[in-house]
Design a protein around this motif. Structure first.
Motif, PDB file in Angstrom:
ATOM      1  N   GLY A  16     -33.331 -11.504  35.729  1.00 11.05           N
ATOM      2  CA  GLY A  16     -32.266 -12.501  35.631  1.00 11.05           C
ATOM      3  C   GLY A  16     -31.281 -12.271  34.516  1.00 11.05           C
ATOM      4  N   THR A  42     -37.056 -10.804  40.182  1.00 10.50           N
ATOM      5  CA  THR A  42     -37.665 -12.040  39.675  1.00 10.50           C
ATOM      6  C   THR A  42     -36.943 -13.224  40.332  1.00 10.50           C
ATOM      7  N   SER A  94     -34.291  -7.909  31.501  1.00 15.26           N
ATOM      8  CA  SER A  94     -34.025  -9.027  30.576  1.00 15.26           C
ATOM      9  C   SER A  94     -34.966  -8.947  29.372  1.00 15.26           C
ATOM     10  N   THR A  97     -38.408 -10.221  30.488  1.00 13.86           N
ATOM     11  CA  THR A  97     -39.276  -9.301  31.248  1.00 13.86           C
ATOM     12  C   THR A  97     -39.746  -8.142  30.374  1.00 13.86           C
TER      13      THR A  97
HETATM   14  C1  LIG Z   1     -25.598 -17.051  32.953  1.00 14.17           C
HETATM   15  C2  LIG Z   1     -26.815 -16.428  32.348  1.00 14.17           C
HETATM   16  C3  LIG Z   1     -26.802 -15.101  32.015  1.00 14.17           C
HETATM   17  C4  LIG Z   1     -27.920 -14.495  31.430  1.00 14.17           C
HETATM   18  N1  LIG Z   1     -27.887 -13.176  31.113  1.00 14.17           N
HETATM   19  C5  LIG Z   1     -28.957 -12.603  30.533  1.00 14.17           C
HETATM   20  C6  LIG Z   1     -28.926 -11.222  30.193  1.00 14.17           C
HETATM   21  O1  LIG Z   1     -27.959 -10.507  30.425  1.00 14.17           O
HETATM   22  N2  LIG Z   1     -30.048 -10.691  29.613  1.00 14.17           N
HETATM   23  C7  LIG Z   1     -31.156 -11.431  29.345  1.00 14.17           C
HETATM   24  O2  LIG Z   1     -32.127 -10.895  28.821  1.00 14.17           O
HETATM   25  N3  LIG Z   1     -31.200 -12.734  29.677  1.00 14.17           N
HETATM   26  C8  LIG Z   1     -30.137 -13.340  30.270  1.00 14.17           C
HETATM   27  N4  LIG Z   1     -30.187 -14.660  30.593  1.00 14.17           N
HETATM   28  C9  LIG Z   1     -31.428 -15.403  30.348  1.00 14.17           C
HETATM   29  C10 LIG Z   1     -32.475 -15.081  31.381  1.00 14.17           C
HETATM   30  O3  LIG Z   1     -31.999 -15.395  32.674  1.00 14.17           O
HETATM   31  C11 LIG Z   1     -33.769 -15.829  31.085  1.00 14.17           C
HETATM   32  O4  LIG Z   1     -34.320 -15.357  29.875  1.00 14.17           O
HETATM   33  C12 LIG Z   1     -34.782 -15.726  32.165  1.00 14.17           C
HETATM   34  O5  LIG Z   1     -35.969 -16.355  31.772  1.00 14.17           O
HETATM   35  C13 LIG Z   1     -35.087 -14.291  32.567  1.00 14.17           C
HETATM   36  O6  LIG Z   1     -36.072 -14.294  33.570  1.00 14.17           O
HETATM   37  P1  LIG Z   1     -36.677 -12.995  34.254  1.00 14.17           P
HETATM   38  O7  LIG Z   1     -36.959 -12.035  33.171  1.00 14.17           O
HETATM   39  O8  LIG Z   1     -37.917 -13.474  34.920  1.00 14.17           O
HETATM   40  O9  LIG Z   1     -35.681 -12.523  35.238  1.00 14.17           O
HETATM   41  C14 LIG Z   1     -29.081 -15.274  31.187  1.00 14.17           C
HETATM   42  C15 LIG Z   1     -29.088 -16.624  31.540  1.00 14.17           C
HETATM   43  C16 LIG Z   1     -27.977 -17.196  32.108  1.00 14.17           C
HETATM   44  C17 LIG Z   1     -28.019 -18.645  32.484  1.00 14.17           C
END
Ligand SMILES: Cc1cc2nc3c(=O)[nH]c(=O)nc-3n(C[C@H](O)[C@H](O)[C@H](O)COP(=O)(O)O)c2cc1C
Length: 405
Positions: A16, A42, A94, A97
């Protein structure tokens, strides 16, 4: 550039982050090169890019959660995805992750897959600069690097959060080229050892006492097999002399005792460019092998006379010296439970081999039977280098790199 991607299966993990949309283009690049692309994402990644888009571009079902309908009844998705893929590419990765992978958390399909994946993994992080600079994230990145994950560091530039700094997903061409480079290095027969003859021994020797009993040791043969697999992958003409039957795409010679092993090694050793003796050869064998099963008697003790086995490594080195052979590089292994380096230094001098790989078998999390090892490489001039605890497959790559330096 050579196309190493054709017919390879690349498993892309999307998390994400705002850069998730860029992965649509990366999928097109892989597909254009002839790769089969599978995607695992994810739940949070679904906020940034749709499953429909990714399924259309990859021409495959996209996987999100652990408990979706199983495609195969006999194999859970996190295992079947691992089996199918040649390489995994997590982009964008991210901070969340990355930290989960570094600590072994497997709370969704993507993290479960990467935890079970024993082939190369590329990780391309992308995040806000402060997140990237966070000491905990940097520590987790170091953990991943230490564990042989290929990290493609983010670029410095303008970020989606309207700031400028390090954190932008690296150039897609870089991810593409790294994937190709790794798959090329892993491709069978295309590597650096083309035209080289390599002989490897593996496993603990089996010294018979009678028709049903024997003396042996706990060596699994995994280190020798990893070396043979790696040499084969790099294009070498490999022969593996091993004490248990195994199926391999290269030649194997099945032997049991130290004497049988020595016969095979002395027969073809010096015709090879490299001999690596990773087998755990028993120092002693029974003086006589009973042709019948030895019967239990009323006596409370039994004496078994043992005689010394041949020193295969020393004998091959002596043969090399006698025949003035300059071509064959001979590598021995030494498994010690104490005074590792002291014993290893004495052993390399006594045996006369070119390199000695010393490992400490007293450690519980590496060495005998484990998939991991930690070794020192000593050369005949007294130089030593250390390979930290890693998978035996990785240790094998590093040993071959060193001896063919
Ligand atoms: C608009 C938006 C953009 C985001 N961009 C990032 C990003 O570029 N890198 C990052 O590590 N987290 C980013 N986040 C936060 C992650 O989405 C968040 O930490 C989430 O828990 C990641 O989940 P995952 O690792 O399961 O995909 C962003 C959140 C939002 C709302």
């Amino acid at each position: 550039m050579q196309n190493n991607l054709k017919d390879k299966t690349i498993l892309i993990g999307i998390t994400g982050g705002i850069a998730a949309y860029k992965i649509c283009e990366l999928i097109r690049m892989y597909k254009k090169a002839g790769a089969n692309v599978k995607v695992v994402m994810t739940k949070n990644a679904l906020n940034f890019v749709t499953k429909l888009t990714l399924e259309t571009l990859s021409d495959n079902k996209v996987f999100v959660e652990n408990f979706e309908t199983q495609e195969r009844e006999y194999s859970p998705e996190h295992i079947s995805l691992c089996d199918e893929a040649d390489i995994m590419v997590i982009a964008p990765a991210s901070a969340n992750t990355i930290s989960k992978i570094a600590t072994g958390i497997c709370d969704n399909l993507l993290t479960s897959v990467v935890c079970a994946f024993n082939k190369p993994v590329i990780i391309a992080p992308a995040m806000n600069t402060n997140m990237w600079n966070n000491k905990i994230i940097q520590k987790n990145i170091s953990i991943l690097k230490e564990n042989n994950y290929h990290i493609l560091e983010p670029e410095t530039g303008e970020l989606a959060c309207k700031t400028t700094g390090k954190g932008r997903l690296c150039d897609l061409n870089l991810i593409f080229e790294k994937t190709s480079e790794i798959l090329g290095a892993n491709a069978v027969g295309s590597g650096k050892l083309k035209g080289k003859k390599v002989l490897i021994t593996a496993g603990g020797t089996i010294e018979k006492i009678d028709t049903v009993r024997y003396i042996s040791n706990f060596s699994s043969g995994k280190m020798g097999i990893a070396l043979a697999d790696e040499a084969y992958k790099q294009g070498a003409d490999v022969t593996l002399i091993i004490t248990k039957p195994v199926e391999t795409p290269y030649k194997t010679v099945y032997v049991q005792s130290a004497e049988e092993m020595q016969r095979e090694v002395l027969k073809s050793g010096l015709k090879s460019d490299l001999v690596i003796m990773a087998a755990a050869v028993a120092d002693f064998r029974a003086e006589t092998v009973s042709k019948q099963k030895i019967k239990k008697t009323s006596a409370d003790t039994m004496t078994l006379n043992l005689v010394k086995n041949p020193d295969i490594l020393k004998n091959l080195c002596e043969q090399k010296k006698k025949t003035k052979n300059k071509k064959t590089v001979i590598v021995g292994f030494c498994a010690e439970s104490e005074n590792l380096l002291k014993n290893a230094k004495e052993k390399i001098a006594k045996k006369g081999c070119d390199y000695l790989i010393a490992n400490d078998i007293s450690k519980k999390d590496s060495g005998f039977s484990s998939d991991y090892n930690e070794v020192y490489i000593l050369d005949k001039n007294g130089k030593k280098s250390h390979i930290e605890r890693s998978l035996k497959t990785v240790i094998a790559q590093k040993i071959l790199e060193k001896v063919f330096e």
